[in-house]
Design a protein around this motif. Structure first.
Motif, PDB file in Angstrom:
ATOM      1  N   UNK A 151       0.792  -1.232   0.000  1.00 55.81           N
ATOM      2  CA  UNK A 151       0.000   0.000   0.000  1.00 55.81           C
ATOM      3  C   UNK A 151       0.824   1.283   0.000  1.00 55.81           C
ATOM      4  N   UNK A 152       2.030   1.264   0.545  1.00 59.29           N
ATOM      5  CA  UNK A 152       2.827   2.488   0.683  1.00 59.29           C
ATOM      6  C   UNK A 152       3.393   2.923  -0.664  1.00 59.29           C
ATOM      7  N   UNK A 153       3.743   4.199  -0.758  1.00 61.57           N
ATOM      8  CA  UNK A 153       4.452   4.681  -1.944  1.00 61.57           C
ATOM      9  C   UNK A 153       5.886   5.046  -1.547  1.00 61.57           C
ATOM     10  N   UNK A 154       6.685   5.413  -2.542  1.00 58.52           N
ATOM     11  CA  UNK A 154       8.100   5.681  -2.286  1.00 58.52           C
ATOM     12  C   UNK A 154       8.274   6.880  -1.368  1.00 58.52           C
ATOM     13  N   UNK A 155       7.376   7.855  -1.466  1.00 58.40           N
ATOM     14  CA  UNK A 155       7.451   9.027  -0.610  1.00 58.40           C
ATOM     15  C   UNK A 155       7.333   8.641   0.866  1.00 58.40           C
ATOM     16  N   UNK A 156       6.428   7.698   1.163  1.00 55.69           N
ATOM     17  CA  UNK A 156       6.238   7.263   2.547  1.00 55.69           C
ATOM     18  C   UNK A 156       7.426   6.451   3.047  1.00 55.69           C
ATOM     19  N   UNK A 157       8.008   5.650   2.171  1.00 59.13           N
ATOM     20  CA  UNK A 157       9.202   4.893   2.549  1.00 59.13           C
ATOM     21  C   UNK A 157      10.365   5.840   2.815  1.00 59.13           C
ATOM     22  N   UNK A 158      10.492   6.879   1.996  1.00 59.49           N
ATOM     23  CA  UNK A 158      11.557   7.864   2.197  1.00 59.49           C
ATOM     24  C   UNK A 158      11.409   8.552   3.550  1.00 59.49           C
ATOM     25  N   UNK A 159      10.193   8.909   3.903  1.00 60.93           N
ATOM     26  CA  UNK A 159       9.982   9.559   5.207  1.00 60.93           C
ATOM     27  C   UNK A 159      10.414   8.632   6.336  1.00 60.93           C
ATOM     28  N   UNK A 160      10.120   7.331   6.191  1.00 63.30           N
ATOM     29  CA  UNK A 160      10.519   6.365   7.207  1.00 63.30           C
ATOM     30  C   UNK A 160      12.037   6.216   7.265  1.00 63.30           C
ATOM     31  N   UNK A 161      12.667   5.986   6.109  1.00 62.01           N
ATOM     32  CA  UNK A 161      14.108   5.752   6.085  1.00 62.01           C
ATOM     33  C   UNK A 161      14.896   6.998   6.477  1.00 62.01           C
ATOM     34  N   UNK A 162      14.416   8.169   6.088  1.00 57.90           N
ATOM     35  CA  UNK A 162      15.119   9.410   6.427  1.00 57.90           C
ATOM     36  C   UNK A 162      14.784   9.890   7.838  1.00 57.90           C
ATOM     37  N   UNK A 163      13.800   9.252   8.469  1.00 61.41           N
ATOM     38  CA  UNK A 163      13.343   9.679   9.787  1.00 61.41           C
ATOM     39  C   UNK A 163      12.937  11.151   9.740  1.00 61.41           C
ATOM     40  N   UNK A 164      12.190  11.493   8.685  1.00 60.74           N
ATOM     41  CA  UNK A 164      11.794  12.886   8.460  1.00 60.74           C
ATOM     42  C   UNK A 164      10.556  13.236   9.282  1.00 60.74           C
ATOM     43  N   UNK A 165      10.519  14.437   9.805  1.00 66.75           N
ATOM     44  CA  UNK A 165       9.377  14.871  10.601  1.00 66.75           C
ATOM     45  C   UNK A 165       8.178  15.205   9.727  1.00 66.75           C
ATOM     46  N   UNK A 166       8.414  15.709   8.522  1.00 64.21           N
ATOM     47  CA  UNK A 166       7.341  16.117   7.629  1.00 64.21           C
ATOM     48  C   UNK A 166       7.189  15.122   6.476  1.00 64.21           C
ATOM     49  N   UNK A 167       5.991  15.051   5.872  1.00 56.92           N
ATOM     50  CA  UNK A 167       5.821  14.191   4.700  1.00 56.92           C
ATOM     51  C   UNK A 167       6.808  14.560   3.606  1.00 56.92           C
ATOM     52  N   UNK A 168       7.259  13.557   2.873  1.00 58.10           N
ATOM     53  CA  UNK A 168       8.222  13.762   1.799  1.00 58.10           C
ATOM     54  C   UNK A 168       7.477  14.016   0.495  1.00 58.10           C
ATOM     55  N   UNK A 169       7.951  14.992  -0.250  1.00 56.04           N
ATOM     56  CA  UNK A 169       7.317  15.384  -1.506  1.00 56.04           C
ATOM     57  C   UNK A 169       8.383  15.439  -2.594  1.00 56.04           C
TER      58      UNK A 169
END
Length: 384
Positions: free
Chosen positions: A96-114
């Protein structure tokens, strides 16, 4: 596996590395296809050699060539034949996830990745989408990029987002604000159904622990190099046929199959002892779960599907992600460089994650060489 690990005093991951380097032969258990059997003579001989002498330089060489990776990471790991991103099952995420959501997880980002990007990377030459444009443009950015040192993490995250988005543009994704899998589908004139396959593939390809390309990116990051330099270092390493461009070898194999038929091609490879590109994986002796997840979502062209089935039956080796990726490209007649484009774009997320993680170490990665050349000449003026 437990017996081999106990005999050698290593973890399962190390045993897989020995298998991949041809030090231990492995085969599927005829009584249980879910288990693997390891050649006792190989394991015993390796144990004797390990016991004979574990000198300092031997340990250093092993650390570099896959025996015991020594770089700690919280990004990606393998457990019981499965791939995990920060503790989350990658195959489950790919549902179900997209690459943007995986990036947020791997980067430990506070904001959604765009990854949206209004304009493409500057394209030298003809500007035809593909790795030529991607590499040349990244090189231009690397030449003028800012060092990562002394910059806030959120600023680096913003630059990383832009890099991935522009990289996708260079491989033919349409510009815009939609998720990358939709932009690729639009740029390659594919349906929403194909877009879902692209989404799944990119999530599965985002990272794979400490690969050679991730290691190179981490080395670049440890020196304070710019983010585009870190990505470029990793992607040039990824481009090797023994790494991220392995799907190119599989594509060539599939072309043979479509031209000559599956039986003729299989007979040639098996009679000559040539390894079949894309079958088997040292980290997944029971089968690459990423390939199984992707192949379950589409049916390759009939002759290729028959080839995959017969090759698995005759060799006992399951198709890996390179087969699934090449099959996807063949089935939907995607652009020639589409497989590498998807792999490179998705894996750039992982390369950036490794680069960002390495910045927190604050130490330059500098392996030592073990000199094996001719003895140095005597210094001038030395006493005999």
């Amino acid at each position: 596996m437990d017996e081999v690990c106990s005999l050698l005093g290593v973890r399962p991951q190390t045993v897989y590395a020995y298998v991949s380097r041809g030090k231990i032969e492995v085969m599927t258990d005829p009584a249980d296809s879910r288990r693997s059997l390891y050649r006792a003579e190989d394991a015993s001989g390796l144990a004797r050699r390990k016991k004979a002498g574990r000198k300092h330089e031997t340990l250093a060489v092993n650390a570099l060539f896959g025996s015991e990776p020594s770089i700690p990471t919280a990004l990606c790991a393998f457990f019981r034949g499965r791939l995990y991103y920060r503790g989350q099952d990658a195959v489950s995420m790919a549902a179900a996830a997209n690459l943007e959501e995986v990036a947020r997880l791997l980067w430990d980002a506070e904001q959604p990745v765009d990854f949206s990007s209004p304009a493409a990377l500057p394209s030298p030459g003809s500007g035809k989408p593909g790795r030529g444009v991607a590499f040349a443009s990244l090189a231009a950015l690397a030449a003028t990029g800012h060092s990562t040192r002394g910059r806030l993490t959120r600023v680096l995250h913003g630059e990383a987002q832009s890099l991935v988005g522009q990289l996708a543009n260079a491989f033919g994704a349409r510009h815009g604000a939609k998720p990358l899998h939709l932009r690729f589908a639009q740029g390659w004139k594919q349906s929403a159904k194909v877009a879902e396959l692209l989404r799944t593939a990119m999530v599965l390809l985002a990272d794979h622990e400490l690969t050679s390309s991730a290691f190179v990116s981490r080395i670049a990051a440890s020196t304070g190099a710019s983010l585009p330099a870190c990505v470029l270092a990793g992607l040039t390493t990824l481009s090797g046929p023994l790494h991220g461009d392995a799907s190119g070898q599989v594509a060539a194999l599939f072309s043979e199959v479509e031209r000559l038929g599956e039986d003729r091609v299989l007979a040639h490879y098996l009679s000559t002892g040539l390894p079949l590109p894309g079958f088997g994986h040292p980290l997944y002796p029971d089968g690459d779960p990423r390939a199984a997840a992707l192949l379950a979502l589409f049916e390759p062209p009939p002759v290729i599907a028959r080839f995959i089935h017969k090759a698995t039956q005759l060799t006992g080796l399951n198709p890996n992600i390179d087969v699934a990726l090449a099959g996807l490209v063949a089935h939907h007649r995607l652009p020639t460089d589409a497989a590498f484009g998807l792999f490179a774009t998705a894996r750039s997320v992982g390369l950036l994650a490794h680069s960002l993680e390495q910045l927190g170490v604050g130490q330059v990665i500098r392996p030592r060489g073990r000199y094996v050349g001719p003895a140095p000449e005597a210094s001038h003026g030395s006493v005999p």
